[in-house]
Design a protein around this motif. Sequence first.
Motif, PDB file in Angstrom:
ATOM      1  N   ASN A   1     -18.321   7.879  10.543  1.00 22.02           N
ATOM      2  CA  ASN A   1     -19.078   7.047   9.619  1.00 22.02           C
ATOM      3  C   ASN A   1     -20.586   7.380   9.607  1.00 22.02           C
ATOM      4  N   GLY A   2     -20.879   8.684   9.485  1.00 18.14           N
ATOM      5  CA  GLY A   2     -22.238   9.116   9.234  1.00 18.14           C
ATOM      6  C   GLY A   2     -23.112   9.279  10.461  1.00 18.14           C
ATOM      7  N   THR A   3     -24.403   9.460  10.198  1.00 17.62           N
ATOM      8  CA  THR A   3     -25.367   9.793  11.246  1.00 17.62           C
ATOM      9  C   THR A   3     -26.585   8.859  11.255  1.00 17.62           C
ATOM     10  N   VAL A   4     -26.527   7.752  10.510  1.00 19.61           N
ATOM     11  CA  VAL A   4     -27.722   6.912  10.357  1.00 19.61           C
ATOM     12  C   VAL A   4     -27.504   5.477  10.843  1.00 19.61           C
ATOM     13  N   GLY A   5     -26.503   5.245  11.685  1.00 21.69           N
ATOM     14  CA  GLY A   5     -26.294   3.920  12.240  1.00 21.69           C
ATOM     15  C   GLY A   5     -25.606   2.936  11.322  1.00 21.69           C
ATOM     16  N   LEU A   6     -24.738   3.402  10.451  1.00 17.35           N
ATOM     17  CA  LEU A   6     -23.998   2.502   9.577  1.00 17.35           C
ATOM     18  C   LEU A   6     -23.118   1.561  10.389  1.00 17.35           C
TER      19      LEU A   6
ATOM     20  N   ILE B   1       0.829  -1.199   0.000  1.00 12.84           N
ATOM     21  CA  ILE B   1       0.000   0.000   0.000  1.00 12.84           C
ATOM     22  C   ILE B   1       0.861   1.244   0.000  1.00 12.84           C
ATOM     23  N   GLY B   2       2.164   1.089   0.064  1.00 12.22           N
ATOM     24  CA  GLY B   2       3.062   2.225  -0.023  1.00 12.22           C
ATOM     25  C   GLY B   2       3.045   3.057   1.230  1.00 12.22           C
ATOM     26  N   ASN B   3       3.258   4.365   1.059  1.00  8.79           N
ATOM     27  CA  ASN B   3       3.374   5.271   2.186  1.00  8.79           C
ATOM     28  C   ASN B   3       2.105   6.059   2.438  1.00  8.79           C
ATOM     29  N   LEU B   4       0.987   5.671   1.861  1.00  8.95           N
ATOM     30  CA  LEU B   4      -0.275   6.372   2.038  1.00  8.95           C
ATOM     31  C   LEU B   4      -1.161   5.619   3.013  1.00  8.95           C
ATOM     32  N   ALA B   5      -2.043   6.374   3.685  1.00 13.50           N
ATOM     33  CA  ALA B   5      -3.037   5.748   4.551  1.00 13.50           C
ATOM     34  C   ALA B   5      -4.010   4.940   3.698  1.00 13.50           C
ATOM     35  N   CYS B   6      -4.604   3.917   4.308  1.00 12.50           N
ATOM     36  CA  CYS B   6      -5.538   3.036   3.614  1.00 12.50           C
ATOM     37  C   CYS B   6      -6.949   3.305   4.110  1.00 12.50           C
ATOM     38  N   ARG B   7      -7.895   3.544   3.178  1.00 14.15           N
ATOM     39  CA  ARG B   7      -9.289   3.842   3.535  1.00 14.15           C
ATOM     40  C   ARG B   7     -10.215   2.879   2.797  1.00 14.15           C
ATOM     41  N   ILE B   8     -10.932   2.072   3.556  1.00 17.08           N
ATOM     42  CA  ILE B   8     -11.920   1.160   2.978  1.00 17.08           C
ATOM     43  C   ILE B   8     -13.282   1.799   3.216  1.00 17.08           C
ATOM     44  N   GLN B   9     -13.829   2.424   2.163  1.00 16.19           N
ATOM     45  CA  GLN B   9     -14.997   3.279   2.335  1.00 16.19           C
ATOM     46  C   GLN B   9     -16.309   2.611   1.945  1.00 16.19           C
TER      47      GLN B   9
ATOM     48  N   VAL C   1     -11.443   1.652   8.305  1.00 14.57           N
ATOM     49  CA  VAL C   1     -12.496   0.837   7.707  1.00 14.57           C
ATOM     50  C   VAL C   1     -13.825   1.526   7.997  1.00 14.57           C
ATOM     51  N   GLY C   2     -14.413   2.138   6.957  1.00 15.84           N
ATOM     52  CA  GLY C   2     -15.649   2.891   7.130  1.00 15.84           C
ATOM     53  C   GLY C   2     -15.383   4.289   7.629  1.00 15.84           C
ATOM     54  N   ASP C   3     -15.137   5.230   6.710  1.00 13.11           N
ATOM     55  CA  ASP C   3     -14.872   6.603   7.141  1.00 13.11           C
ATOM     56  C   ASP C   3     -15.606   7.629   6.260  1.00 13.11           C
ATOM     57  N   THR C   4     -16.751   7.236   5.684  1.00 13.53           N
ATOM     58  CA  THR C   4     -17.554   8.191   4.931  1.00 13.53           C
ATOM     59  C   THR C   4     -18.913   8.353   5.606  1.00 13.53           C
ATOM     60  N   LEU C   5     -19.675   9.361   5.163  1.00 13.79           N
ATOM     61  CA  LEU C   5     -20.978   9.637   5.746  1.00 13.79           C
ATOM     62  C   LEU C   5     -22.064   8.715   5.219  1.00 13.79           C
ATOM     63  N   THR C   6     -21.814   8.075   4.076  1.00 11.28           N
ATOM     64  CA  THR C   6     -22.918   7.437   3.358  1.00 11.28           C
ATOM     65  C   THR C   6     -22.792   5.930   3.166  1.00 11.28           C
ATOM     66  N   ALA C   7     -21.660   5.322   3.529  1.00  9.62           N
ATOM     67  CA  ALA C   7     -21.478   3.896   3.250  1.00  9.62           C
ATOM     68  C   ALA C   7     -20.685   3.223   4.355  1.00  9.62           C
TER      69      ALA C   7
END
Length: 398
Positions: free
Chosen positions: A61-66, A1-9, A32-38
């Motif tokens: 990770n959002g406002t709807v109980g993801l 993954i190199g030198n970048l952070a890994c985001r599983i959205q 793992v899970g860092d968006t508002l919608t998924a």
Amino acid sequence: IGNLACRIQDGTVIFNGGGGSTYSVANGEMAVGDTLTAAGRMRVDSGTIAVNGWFTVGRGNGTVGLQSVVTMNGGTINAAQAAMGYDAGVGGYNARPRIELNNDARIILANQMYVGESAGSDASVNIAGTARLQTGGQLIIGMNNGARGMIVNNSTGTVQVGSWMSMGYNGGAIGVFTNNESSTFRVATDFNVGDSGNAILTVNGGWVSGNAMYIGKSAGATGEVFIAGGTVTNAAGGMVLGNAGGATGTVTLAGGTLASSGSVRVGGDAGPGKGSILQSGSSQFIMTGGYMSVGCAGTGSYTINGGSLLYTGAGGFNVGDRTSTRGTVTLNDGSATVPFLYVGKTGSAVGSFLQNGGTVAITSGTESRIGGGGGGGDVNAYGYYRLTNGVLTAAPNN
């Protein structure tokens, strides 16, 4: 993954390259899970994932109980630290992050872990098989007001904490831990059930241990411990139920063994808290050191409906210990073996020992006292022993 952070959205990322495979997040966080919608999902079947920074689940990770989920059926995650349920500044945050550790999976952390960090989080960890969760630093289950964290430890799983552990860390937080079957939960230093918030520890089997155990530690905290099987031990730090003023701690000992090599204080130590023990069934309460105080700095009660208290240490069994405290022991069935007994020990303390059945054995030659205090013989202390039924035996000088 190199030198970048890994985001599983979104979707699922699977790591199954075999036992010798390695994956590295060398600079930054793996989320793992860092968006508002998924919700993000990650599955590890084999290999080793090394994260130089934070490993997080349900970050902002959002406002709807993801529910973002990490499922490990094998393999190892090595990370600096981990957090589940961090709001990342999201207003109205509401998420349910989950980690499932199965088979021989491992999460090994150099530092701390937070399970249910921010308000609105409802985080859970489930451990099965021979899986292991290990921290080099503290473990916090339910961290901040409005957060809830839960760990269930099954089979022969292991949770090992290299520093202190807190369930219900801040006021309004909720922490829950359940130990089942032949699993192990080890804490190196303080074991806090209801630190400033609320917490429940349930032990149905296996082994649970810490150095000093606080059940309801700070003002406003509530801690509850239910022991139906297995063994719970604390070392020289002993155990305090309802440590501070406004704190409440309860232990229900319905089976298994509770063992302490340090002092046990039921109802206050740092302040006038409330504490209680209810013992029944074929349970065992074993003390090998320190002293036992029911109503130590506040109000305490100990009711024995069955089982045994075996106190082999050299300290006293104090019922109504310090000035202005109140302690009550009720023996309805079972047995209590103690070295010596003070009922109403020091200035204006009130102690009551009500024996309605069972057996009390006082084993030491040290003089026991009912009222009038111990040592200094404070005449303001009040003690009452009522023998309605059962057997009371005492060594000479008692």
